[in-house]
Design an enzyme around this catalytic site. Structure first.
Site, PDB file in Angstrom:
ATOM      1  N   ARG A 148       0.848  -1.192   0.000  1.00  0.00           N
ATOM      2  CA  ARG A 148       0.000   0.000   0.000  1.00  0.00           C
ATOM      3  C   ARG A 148       0.889   1.249   0.000  1.00  0.00           C
ATOM      4  O   ARG A 148       1.960   1.243   0.607  1.00  0.00           O
ATOM      5  CB  ARG A 148      -0.898   0.039   1.244  1.00  0.00           C
ATOM      6  CG  ARG A 148      -2.122  -0.858   1.139  1.00  0.00           C
ATOM      7  CD  ARG A 148      -3.166  -0.296   0.163  1.00  0.00           C
ATOM      8  NE  ARG A 148      -4.342  -1.147   0.050  1.00  0.00           N
ATOM      9  CZ  ARG A 148      -4.512  -2.138  -0.833  1.00  0.00           C
ATOM     10  NH1 ARG A 148      -3.572  -2.427  -1.705  1.00  0.00           N
ATOM     11  NH2 ARG A 148      -5.631  -2.829  -0.862  1.00  0.00           N
TER      12      ARG A 148
ATOM     13  N   HIS B  48      -1.681   0.725  -9.823  1.00  0.00           N
ATOM     14  CA  HIS B  48      -2.377  -0.130  -8.852  1.00  0.00           C
ATOM     15  C   HIS B  48      -3.168  -1.234  -9.574  1.00  0.00           C
ATOM     16  O   HIS B  48      -4.379  -1.359  -9.413  1.00  0.00           O
ATOM     17  CB  HIS B  48      -3.310   0.691  -7.948  1.00  0.00           C
ATOM     18  CG  HIS B  48      -3.643  -0.019  -6.663  1.00  0.00           C
ATOM     19  ND1 HIS B  48      -3.865   0.638  -5.479  1.00  0.00           N
ATOM     20  CD2 HIS B  48      -3.782  -1.338  -6.385  1.00  0.00           C
ATOM     21  CE1 HIS B  48      -4.134  -0.245  -4.529  1.00  0.00           C
ATOM     22  NE2 HIS B  48      -4.088  -1.449  -5.055  1.00  0.00           N
TER      23      HIS B  48
HETATM   24  P1  NAP Z   1      -2.261 -11.449   4.609  1.00  0.00           P
HETATM   25  O1  NAP Z   1      -2.568 -12.863   4.209  1.00  0.00           O
HETATM   26  O2  NAP Z   1      -3.035 -10.822   5.700  1.00  0.00           O
HETATM   27  O3  NAP Z   1      -0.718 -11.432   4.998  1.00  0.00           O
HETATM   28  C1  NAP Z   1      -0.064 -10.320   5.546  1.00  0.00           C
HETATM   29  C2  NAP Z   1       1.369 -10.719   5.918  1.00  0.00           C
HETATM   30  O4  NAP Z   1       2.058  -9.550   6.376  1.00  0.00           O
HETATM   31  C3  NAP Z   1       1.418 -11.758   7.040  1.00  0.00           C
HETATM   32  O5  NAP Z   1       2.467 -12.673   6.785  1.00  0.00           O
HETATM   33  C4  NAP Z   1       1.758 -10.901   8.264  1.00  0.00           C
HETATM   34  O6  NAP Z   1       2.484 -11.558   9.276  1.00  0.00           O
HETATM   35  C5  NAP Z   1       2.668  -9.859   7.640  1.00  0.00           C
HETATM   36  N1  NAP Z   1       2.751  -8.666   8.479  1.00  0.00           N
HETATM   37  C6  NAP Z   1       1.741  -7.848   8.867  1.00  0.00           C
HETATM   38  N2  NAP Z   1       2.232  -6.847   9.623  1.00  0.00           N
HETATM   39  C7  NAP Z   1       3.580  -7.043   9.710  1.00  0.00           C
HETATM   40  C8  NAP Z   1       4.647  -6.352  10.329  1.00  0.00           C
HETATM   41  N3  NAP Z   1       4.436  -5.246  11.042  1.00  0.00           N
HETATM   42  N4  NAP Z   1       5.906  -6.839  10.199  1.00  0.00           N
HETATM   43  C9  NAP Z   1       6.148  -7.969   9.484  1.00  0.00           C
HETATM   44  N5  NAP Z   1       5.166  -8.676   8.845  1.00  0.00           N
HETATM   45  C10 NAP Z   1       3.915  -8.203   8.963  1.00  0.00           C
HETATM   46  O7  NAP Z   1      -2.354 -10.476   3.351  1.00  0.00           O
HETATM   47  P2  NAP Z   1      -2.253 -10.819   1.784  1.00  0.00           P
HETATM   48  O8  NAP Z   1      -3.541 -11.367   1.284  1.00  0.00           O
HETATM   49  O9  NAP Z   1      -1.000 -11.598   1.543  1.00  0.00           O
HETATM   50  O10 NAP Z   1      -2.124  -9.340   1.186  1.00  0.00           O
HETATM   51  C11 NAP Z   1      -1.038  -8.495   1.575  1.00  0.00           C
HETATM   52  C12 NAP Z   1      -1.284  -7.080   1.102  1.00  0.00           C
HETATM   53  O11 NAP Z   1      -1.093  -6.991  -0.311  1.00  0.00           O
HETATM   54  C13 NAP Z   1      -2.692  -6.544   1.302  1.00  0.00           C
HETATM   55  O12 NAP Z   1      -2.926  -6.147   2.638  1.00  0.00           O
HETATM   56  C14 NAP Z   1      -2.724  -5.372   0.343  1.00  0.00           C
HETATM   57  O13 NAP Z   1      -2.228  -4.227   1.010  1.00  0.00           O
HETATM   58  C15 NAP Z   1      -1.719  -5.787  -0.734  1.00  0.00           C
HETATM   59  N6  NAP Z   1      -2.405  -6.020  -2.017  1.00  0.00           N
HETATM   60  C16 NAP Z   1      -2.078  -5.236  -3.073  1.00  0.00           C
HETATM   61  C17 NAP Z   1      -2.701  -5.419  -4.301  1.00  0.00           C
HETATM   62  C18 NAP Z   1      -2.296  -4.611  -5.507  1.00  0.00           C
HETATM   63  O14 NAP Z   1      -2.964  -4.690  -6.547  1.00  0.00           O
HETATM   64  N7  NAP Z   1      -1.221  -3.861  -5.455  1.00  0.00           N
HETATM   65  C19 NAP Z   1      -3.688  -6.410  -4.451  1.00  0.00           C
HETATM   66  C20 NAP Z   1      -3.992  -7.213  -3.355  1.00  0.00           C
HETATM   67  C21 NAP Z   1      -3.343  -7.011  -2.138  1.00  0.00           C
HETATM   68  P3  NAP Z   1       1.843 -12.777  10.103  1.00  0.00           P
HETATM   69  O15 NAP Z   1       1.818 -13.936   9.149  1.00  0.00           O
HETATM   70  O16 NAP Z   1       2.831 -12.976  11.193  1.00  0.00           O
HETATM   71  O17 NAP Z   1       0.489 -12.326  10.566  1.00  0.00           O
END
Ligand code: NAP
Length: 304
Positions: A219, A267
């Protein structure tokens, strides 16, 4: 039990057809055409809340059509205590994996240099092949793990950084500084939370190895854009691929557009469409009906 639909119009008709086929008789009210406020128990919403959900007294669950729920969780229109699920759809995870793999390969195989050479009719040698870059992935959630798997299958050495929820296969045994120092290409797939706001900053960039590159698909608010420009302009970092920005759409006068070492994409790494997550929406609707916990429920206090 009625569903309130207040998300994207694109893909909505396909979603409604799917839901009415799978759940004959289901009532779907599209905001603002709500039959009876008191009957709405399940809401499907987009990334930002266009409707004040506090007005539905029987609301029991909220399903986002977006993977990132940072804006939704910040909204004053979100009733406290109602569970929220984020979107996880195989199309979206596939697109994200393709996006990151494509850009990692482009950096590794010097796509930018080769395109510039073609533009000046220069025949240059590709000299990157002797060593594959080491990949560091910030965030090993649904998306980060898939990306890590694909890159490992292609022979890249991959490590990951996570907060520490169990079962992570790529977690480094070392601290953040060692993780960053071993990341020739750093991929950010973190959710936006209080902790990750401004996380990609001067201090973090300084620890990356000389010549490292960044792929930012988390983000926009996670990155201090001026700090990135400083490290690219000094030559400490070599390239950045950026899909998310502090301000979107990226203003036309923004320095990123013309920067020779930045690839800007609007994006689009993984796009949310309502029709895409139809199966998860149906599952979570049925779970709400039968009193089961939601799939991919977010921890509202933690922020993801
Ligand atoms: P997710 O399954 O919730 O995974 C988030 C990961 O980040 C988890 O491994 C979590 O750790 C880790 N994390 C969170 N806070 C942290 C911190 N302070 N320090 C270190 N690690 C941390 O999310 P996801 O589905 O993979 O998606 C991730 C992000 O991608 C979304 O939130 C969104 O912002 C972004 N995204 C972008 C697009 C785009 O088009 N650009 C599209 C979709 C998503 P734990 O495993 O320990 O909880």
């Amino acid at each position: 039990m009625a569903i309130l639909y207040a998300a994207e119009q694109e893909g909505a008709n396909a979603l409604f057809q799917f839901l009415t086929r799978e759940e004959p008789g289901v009532q779907i009210d599209t905001w603002p055409n709500v039959g009876s406020i008191g009957q709405i128990e399940f809401a499907v919403v987009g990334g930002e809340l266009a409707v004040d959900l506090r007005q539905f007294p029987a609301l029991r669950a909220i399903q986002s059509t977006w993977a990132g729920v940072n804006a939704l969780l910040q909204s004053p229109n979100l009733p406290p205590g109602v569970p929220v699920a984020r979107m996880v759809a195989h199309e979206m995870t596939g697109w994200m994996t393709e996006y990151v793999v494509f850009h990692v390969l482009d950096i590794f195989r010097q796509g930018g240099q080769l395109r510039a050479a073609q533009a000046s009719h220069s025949w240059i040698e590709e000299d990157s092949l002797h060593r594959k870059p080491r990949i560091g992935i910030l965030g090993l959630g649904v998306l980060g793990r898939l990306v890590a798997d694909r890159l490992s299958q292609l022979g890249f050495s991959v490590s990951g950084w996570t907060r520490g929820r169990g079962g992570v296969s790529y977690a480094p045994s070392v601290g953040l500084v060692s993780f960053l120092a071993g990341s020739d290409i750093l991929v950010c797939l973190l959710p936006l939370t209080e902790e990750t706001n401004g996380f990609l900053n001067d201090r973090l960039f300084s620890v990356l190895p000389a010549g490292a590159s960044i792929i930012q698909v988390g983000r926009g608010a996670q990155m201090v854009e001026a700090d990135l420009l400083g490290h690219l302009n000094s030559g400490h970092l070599s390239q950045a691929v950026i899909d998310v920005f502090a301000e979107e759409p990226l203003p036309t006068s923004h320095a990123f557009w013309k920067h020779p070492h930045i690839t800007v994409t609007p994006h689009v790494a993984a796009i949310s469409r309502a029709g895409m997550g139809a199966t998860l929406i149906l599952d979570n609707y049925r779970r709400t009906k039968t009193g089961k916990p939601l799939l991919y429920e977010v921890d509202r206090a933690r922020g993801y």
